[in-house]
Write a protein that holds these residues in place. Structure first.
Motif, PDB file in Angstrom:
ATOM      1  N   PRO A   1       0.760  -1.330   0.160  1.00  0.00           N
ATOM      2  CA  PRO A   1       0.016  -0.059   0.003  1.00  0.00           C
ATOM      3  C   PRO A   1       0.756   1.226   0.029  1.00  0.00           C
ATOM      4  CG  PRO A   1      -0.874  -1.764   1.665  1.00  0.00           C
ATOM      5  CD  PRO A   1       0.272  -1.769   1.108  1.00  0.00           C
ATOM      6  N   GLU A   2       1.939   1.180   0.827  1.00  0.00           N
ATOM      7  CA  GLU A   2       2.856   2.469   0.768  1.00  0.00           C
ATOM      8  C   GLU A   2       3.256   2.865  -0.623  1.00  0.00           C
ATOM      9  OE1 GLU A   2       5.821  -0.776   2.094  1.00  0.00           O
ATOM     10  OE2 GLU A   2       3.584  -0.309   2.208  1.00  0.00           O
ATOM     11  N   TYR A   3       3.318   2.153  -1.687  1.00  0.00           N
ATOM     12  CA  TYR A   3       3.701   2.432  -3.024  1.00  0.00           C
ATOM     13  C   TYR A   3       2.758   3.082  -3.722  1.00  0.00           C
ATOM     14  CZ  TYR A   3       8.000  -0.033  -1.749  1.00  0.00           C
ATOM     15  OH  TYR A   3       9.046  -0.729  -1.123  1.00  0.00           O
ATOM     16  N   VAL A   4       1.315   2.793  -3.503  1.00  0.00           N
ATOM     17  CA  VAL A   4       0.147   3.257  -4.366  1.00  0.00           C
ATOM     18  C   VAL A   4      -0.057   4.803  -3.814  1.00  0.00           C
ATOM     19  CG1 VAL A   4      -2.159   2.856  -4.710  1.00  0.00           C
ATOM     20  CG2 VAL A   4      -0.848   0.932  -4.240  1.00  0.00           C
ATOM     21  N   LEU A   5       0.652   5.722  -4.712  1.00  0.00           N
ATOM     22  CA  LEU A   5       0.522   7.106  -4.441  1.00  0.00           C
ATOM     23  C   LEU A   5      -0.546   7.707  -5.006  1.00  0.00           C
ATOM     24  CD1 LEU A   5       4.156   8.218  -4.489  1.00  0.00           C
ATOM     25  CD2 LEU A   5       2.993   7.065  -2.610  1.00  0.00           C
ATOM     26  N   ASP A   6      -1.145   7.237  -6.199  1.00  0.00           N
ATOM     27  CA  ASP A   6      -2.314   7.650  -6.853  1.00  0.00           C
ATOM     28  C   ASP A   6      -3.482   7.109  -6.892  1.00  0.00           C
ATOM     29  OD1 ASP A   6      -3.718   9.418  -8.901  1.00  0.00           O
ATOM     30  OD2 ASP A   6      -3.225   7.937 -10.516  1.00  0.00           O
ATOM     31  N   LYS A   7      -4.458   7.396  -5.999  1.00  0.00           N
ATOM     32  CA  LYS A   7      -5.595   6.823  -5.524  1.00  0.00           C
ATOM     33  C   LYS A   7      -6.533   6.566  -6.735  1.00  0.00           C
ATOM     34  CE  LYS A   7      -4.073   6.414  -1.507  1.00  0.00           C
ATOM     35  NZ  LYS A   7      -3.599   5.093  -1.183  1.00  0.00           N
ATOM     36  N   GLU A   8      -6.263   7.381  -7.727  1.00  0.00           N
ATOM     37  CA  GLU A   8      -7.392   7.205  -9.041  1.00  0.00           C
ATOM     38  C   GLU A   8      -6.941   6.326 -10.021  1.00  0.00           C
ATOM     39  OE1 GLU A   8      -8.310  11.094 -10.871  1.00  0.00           O
ATOM     40  OE2 GLU A   8      -7.907  12.168  -8.919  1.00  0.00           O
ATOM     41  N   HIS A   9      -5.895   5.490  -9.844  1.00  0.00           N
ATOM     42  CA  HIS A   9      -4.855   4.645 -10.483  1.00  0.00           C
ATOM     43  C   HIS A   9      -4.782   5.088 -11.933  1.00  0.00           C
ATOM     44  CE1 HIS A   9      -6.151   2.022  -7.181  1.00  0.00           C
ATOM     45  NE2 HIS A   9      -7.321   2.368  -7.308  1.00  0.00           N
ATOM     46  N   ARG A  10      -4.421   6.086 -12.097  1.00  0.00           N
ATOM     47  CA  ARG A  10      -3.920   6.661 -13.233  1.00  0.00           C
ATOM     48  C   ARG A  10      -2.444   6.107 -13.678  1.00  0.00           C
ATOM     49  NH1 ARG A  10      -4.917  12.757 -12.007  1.00  0.00           N
ATOM     50  NH2 ARG A  10      -4.304  11.794  -9.795  1.00  0.00           N
ATOM     51  N   VAL A  11      -1.754   5.731 -12.444  1.00  0.00           N
ATOM     52  CA  VAL A  11      -0.385   5.131 -12.915  1.00  0.00           C
ATOM     53  C   VAL A  11      -0.325   3.846 -11.764  1.00  0.00           C
ATOM     54  CG1 VAL A  11       0.924   6.938 -13.712  1.00  0.00           C
ATOM     55  CG2 VAL A  11       0.584   6.794 -11.211  1.00  0.00           C
ATOM     56  N   THR A  12       0.376   2.909 -11.868  1.00  0.00           N
ATOM     57  CA  THR A  12       0.454   1.653 -11.059  1.00  0.00           C
ATOM     58  C   THR A  12       2.055   1.660 -10.571  1.00  0.00           C
ATOM     59  OG1 THR A  12      -1.217   0.513 -12.483  1.00  0.00           O
ATOM     60  CG2 THR A  12       0.270  -0.881 -11.025  1.00  0.00           C
ATOM     61  N   PRO A  13       2.240   1.177  -9.459  1.00  0.00           N
ATOM     62  CA  PRO A  13       3.843   1.093  -9.061  1.00  0.00           C
ATOM     63  C   PRO A  13       4.394  -0.182  -9.602  1.00  0.00           C
ATOM     64  CG  PRO A  13       2.182   1.385  -7.206  1.00  0.00           C
ATOM     65  CD  PRO A  13       1.259   1.127  -8.232  1.00  0.00           C
TER      66      PRO A  13
END
Length: 366
Positions: free
Chosen positions: A128-140
């Protein structure tokens, strides 16, 4: 990454330019999107990336065989250059997926609206700490730590403990020992500047760099010069008679020194000062206007799959971001775990990056 730049192993392993990798098994691997409007969907999916992207051929061919897509990789310089090209071609992208935007450039990419939101299959396995965009425009996709590395032999010979923190680097016993990269021209140089910003705040980082400059820090243009010419602990630095036993590099640099050592050493000749690190996270996103959106989604899914995540460390010398990925023995034996890296929020970086770099240049370089 951002990259940009990665490390010696990535530079040795990655080939520059455009590569097309044919699908295994049956099916037509040709792109049939040209011509009549009722033409079959394209069987080619294009990944735009910085020059450090690499993947084992067999791993990619397995994805191609399972998905029916042929993957074409378009390498486009360092991360900043590649991203700028996608911003300039917004809405008419050169490919379907972009890989390589990191947390130092993330807000620029999101503010320019170059990605289509997509929640990747397997995202639940990403820490979870890598998911910086909650809109999922980008994926870690991966993470790596920019850290000071040290020459073990030098410090053993001098009977001097290697520095472990940013505070240590301004102590008199480490005067004239550190070489770093220019924050205006180098990804690790910028990461090291951001580490100081995150550690000392907007009020304290300038004072820190004033002390670091007074303590004899050397600044060079890029990682290659710093690590392979000026740093005494690397194979390249030894050949070049480098005399700086401290360098800004990556936490994954010691395993690379082992992997490419001739002969291969039993232990890494370099160490990592774990209290000096800034965490870099790289992302992939489905490009808005992609010609092959379905293929792009499948490719993003592949990038967070266990197969790719476990292949990645020895191909790009970065860490996986998924919970189930197992690191290779080279990393577990010779690498280090950075428990408390410095982080700076992407929106804070976006808001202040240019003025920080300008102030740093005026203070340290000019």
């Amino acid at each position: 990454m951002s990259t940009t730049k990665k490390i010696a192993g990535a530079a040795l392993a990655a080939a520059l330019g455009v590569t097309a990798l044919s699908a295994c098994g049956g099916g037509d691997a040709k792109d049939k999107t040209d011509g009549a409007s009722d033409a079959p969907k394209s069987k080619t999916v294009t990944l735009v990336s910085h020059d450090s992207f690499n993947v084992t051929d067999t791993v990619l061919k397995e994805f191609e065989a399972q998905s029916g897509y042929t993957v074409k990789v378009l390498k486009s310089g360092d991360a900043g250059t590649a991203l700028n090209q996608e911003i300039l071609t917004k809405g008419s992208p050169r490919g379907d997926v972009f890989f390589g935007v990191d947390n130092t450039l993330l807000s620029r990419a999101l503010d320019n609206g170059i990605f289509t939101p997509y929640e990747a299959k397997g995202l639940a396995e990403v820490k979870p700490e890598y998911v910086l965009d909650k809109e999922h425009r980008v994926t870690p996709i991966d993470s790596g730590d920019i850290c000071v590395n040290y020459d073990k032999a030098y410090f053993a010979e001098k009977k001097l403990a290697p520095p472990q923190t940013l505070d240590d680097l301004i102590k008199p016993e480490y005067k004239n020992l550190l070489v770093t990269e220019n924050a205006a021209t180098s990804s690790p140089g910028l990461g090291f500047l951001l580490a100081s910003v995150g550690q000392y705040g907007d009020e304290g980082w300038k004072d820190y760099w004033s002390k670091l400059k007074a303590n004899g820090v050397e600044v060079v243009d890029g990682w290659e010069q710093a690590y392979n010419e000026r740093f005494s602990g690397s194979a390249g630095g030894k050949k070049a008679k480098g005399d700086r036993p401290l360098v800004v590099s990556y936490a994954s640099s010691p395993p690379v020194e082992v992997l490419y050592g001739e002969p291969q050493p039993a232990e890494a000749p370099t160490g990592v000062s774990t209290g000096t690190c800034f965490r870099q996270i790289e992302f992939a996103g489905l490009l808005k206007g992609a010609k092959n959106e379905e293929g792009g989604k499948a490719l993003v899914d592949f990038l967070v799959s266990k197969k790719f995540q476990e292949d990645m460390p020895l191909q790009m010398f970065v860490n996986p971001v998924t919970k189930d990925a197992v690191l290779p023995e080279l990393f577990t034996k010779h690498g280090v775990v950075v428990e408390k890296p410095v982080n700076v929020a992407p929106e804070t970086i976006a808001k202040n990056r240019e003025q920080w770099v300008k102030a740093w240049t005026s203070l340290v370089v000019k």
